[in-house]
Design a protein around this motif. Structure first.
Motif, PDB file in Angstrom:
ATOM      1  N   ARG A 149       0.833  -1.214   0.000  1.00  0.00           N
ATOM      2  CA  ARG A 149       0.000   0.000   0.000  1.00  0.00           C
ATOM      3  C   ARG A 149       0.865   1.261   0.000  1.00  0.00           C
ATOM      4  NH1 ARG A 149      -3.255  -3.223   3.304  1.00  0.00           N
ATOM      5  NH2 ARG A 149      -2.351  -2.357   5.195  1.00  0.00           N
ATOM      6  N   ALA A 150       1.943   1.272   0.774  1.00  0.00           N
ATOM      7  CA  ALA A 150       2.827   2.438   0.819  1.00  0.00           C
ATOM      8  C   ALA A 150       3.501   2.662  -0.539  1.00  0.00           C
ATOM      9  CB  ALA A 150       3.877   2.259   1.919  1.00  0.00           C
ATOM     10  N   VAL A 151       3.956   1.596  -1.163  1.00  0.00           N
ATOM     11  CA  VAL A 151       4.597   1.718  -2.478  1.00  0.00           C
ATOM     12  C   VAL A 151       3.579   2.206  -3.509  1.00  0.00           C
ATOM     13  CG1 VAL A 151       5.685   0.407  -4.363  1.00  0.00           C
ATOM     14  CG2 VAL A 151       6.435   0.057  -1.998  1.00  0.00           C
ATOM     15  N   GLU A 152       2.360   1.663  -3.464  1.00  0.00           N
ATOM     16  CA  GLU A 152       1.332   2.108  -4.409  1.00  0.00           C
ATOM     17  C   GLU A 152       1.045   3.601  -4.250  1.00  0.00           C
ATOM     18  OE1 GLU A 152      -1.783  -0.695  -3.543  1.00  0.00           O
ATOM     19  OE2 GLU A 152      -1.044  -2.114  -5.053  1.00  0.00           O
ATOM     20  N   ARG A 153       1.007   4.068  -3.028  1.00  0.00           N
ATOM     21  CA  ARG A 153       0.788   5.504  -2.792  1.00  0.00           C
ATOM     22  C   ARG A 153       1.949   6.312  -3.371  1.00  0.00           C
ATOM     23  NH1 ARG A 153      -0.845   6.758   2.813  1.00  0.00           N
ATOM     24  NH2 ARG A 153      -2.903   6.810   1.918  1.00  0.00           N
ATOM     25  N   GLU A 154       3.155   5.837  -3.167  1.00  0.00           N
ATOM     26  CA  GLU A 154       4.342   6.533  -3.666  1.00  0.00           C
ATOM     27  C   GLU A 154       4.365   6.572  -5.200  1.00  0.00           C
ATOM     28  OE1 GLU A 154       9.142   6.185  -2.965  1.00  0.00           O
ATOM     29  OE2 GLU A 154       7.911   4.398  -2.782  1.00  0.00           O
ATOM     30  N   LEU A 155       3.791   5.552  -5.840  1.00  0.00           N
ATOM     31  CA  LEU A 155       3.838   5.443  -7.299  1.00  0.00           C
ATOM     32  C   LEU A 155       2.702   6.177  -8.000  1.00  0.00           C
ATOM     33  CD1 LEU A 155       4.806   1.677  -7.646  1.00  0.00           C
ATOM     34  CD2 LEU A 155       6.293   3.674  -7.961  1.00  0.00           C
ATOM     35  N   GLU A 156       1.797   6.782  -7.238  1.00  0.00           N
ATOM     36  CA  GLU A 156       0.674   7.485  -7.859  1.00  0.00           C
ATOM     37  C   GLU A 156       1.189   8.467  -8.902  1.00  0.00           C
ATOM     38  OE1 GLU A 156      -1.711   9.220  -4.760  1.00  0.00           O
ATOM     39  OE2 GLU A 156      -2.496   7.283  -4.132  1.00  0.00           O
ATOM     40  N   GLY A 157       0.566   8.418 -10.082  1.00  0.00           N
ATOM     41  CA  GLY A 157       0.952   9.315 -11.162  1.00  0.00           C
ATOM     42  C   GLY A 157       2.011   8.747 -12.093  1.00  0.00           C
ATOM     43  N   THR A 158       2.632   7.623 -11.708  1.00  0.00           N
ATOM     44  CA  THR A 158       3.664   7.035 -12.583  1.00  0.00           C
ATOM     45  C   THR A 158       3.075   6.025 -13.563  1.00  0.00           C
ATOM     46  OG1 THR A 158       4.170   5.166 -11.121  1.00  0.00           O
ATOM     47  CG2 THR A 158       5.410   7.220 -10.748  1.00  0.00           C
ATOM     48  N   GLY A 159       1.878   5.513 -13.258  1.00  0.00           N
ATOM     49  CA  GLY A 159       1.289   4.458 -14.067  1.00  0.00           C
ATOM     50  C   GLY A 159       1.772   3.071 -13.681  1.00  0.00           C
TER      51      GLY A 159
END
Length: 193
Positions: free
Chosen positions: A37-47
């Protein structure tokens, strides 16, 4: 480090190793989900997804690999790894390259864009880890890695049946008489990769 103790532990002193190991195991799944979940939040906007982050991290740290090699390194089946590779290729983050060791199994490589994106992401992650976990010593982290590696080794043996049950003859040993190593499902033709 804080370890949750039962009432019996509080009365009898330190918990036996097996109880502590169960404590580690019980924390791994929730920790994994929290990290995702933390990684997904960090990746927001990268696709990118968290799985693609793991894929690109493996390529950045280990260099070009085939899909079966990546799947083994990530402890996954080939199919999800292939989907991640396909999506990362669509994003321009990876390309396929000829594999001199196996012409039917291409190597997956990071593009310059993929390398730069992972450099930026991992610099940010490293800064956050240093800030948030500054109370952990290198020795703490090394011990944790050693314990996790050892747990992983044992559970791989349990998962693939290569470890004999306690008290049983060790027929799982590669040197045991009559033992034939299991076929690698990712390399059915026994071609090197």
């Amino acid at each position: 480090m804080s370890v949750v103790k039962s009432e019996r532990d509080a009365a009898d002193g330190p918990a036996p190793t097996d109880e502590l190991l169960y404590g580690v195991i019980r924390r791994l799944w929730p920790l994994h989900r929290t990290i995702v979940r933390a990684v997904e939040r960090e990746l927001e906007g990268t696709g990118m997804t968290a799985g693609e982050h793991a894929l690109l991290d493996a390529l950045r740290s280990q260099g070009p690999r085939t899909v079966p090699q990546l799947a083994r390194a990530l402890g996954l089946d080939r199919q999800p790894v292939q989907r991640w590779v396909n999506h990362a290729a669509e994003l321009g983050l990876v390309v396929t390259a000829p594999n001199p060791a196996h012409r039917r199994s291409s190597l997956i490589e990071l593009t310059a864009e993929g390398s730069e994106l992972m450099r930026v992401i991992q610099e940010s992650e490293a800064a956050e880890l240093r800030r948030a976990l500054s109370d952990l010593s290198p020795q703490d982290v090394s011990t944790t890695l050693r314990v996790l590696d050892r747990l992983g080794e044992e559970f791989r043996h349990l998962g693939n049946g290569s470890r004999a049950a306690p008290g049983a003859p060790d027929n799982a040993s590669p040197d045991a008489p009559g033992n034939v190593p299991p076929e690698d499902p990712d390399n059915r033709d026994n071609h090197p990769e």
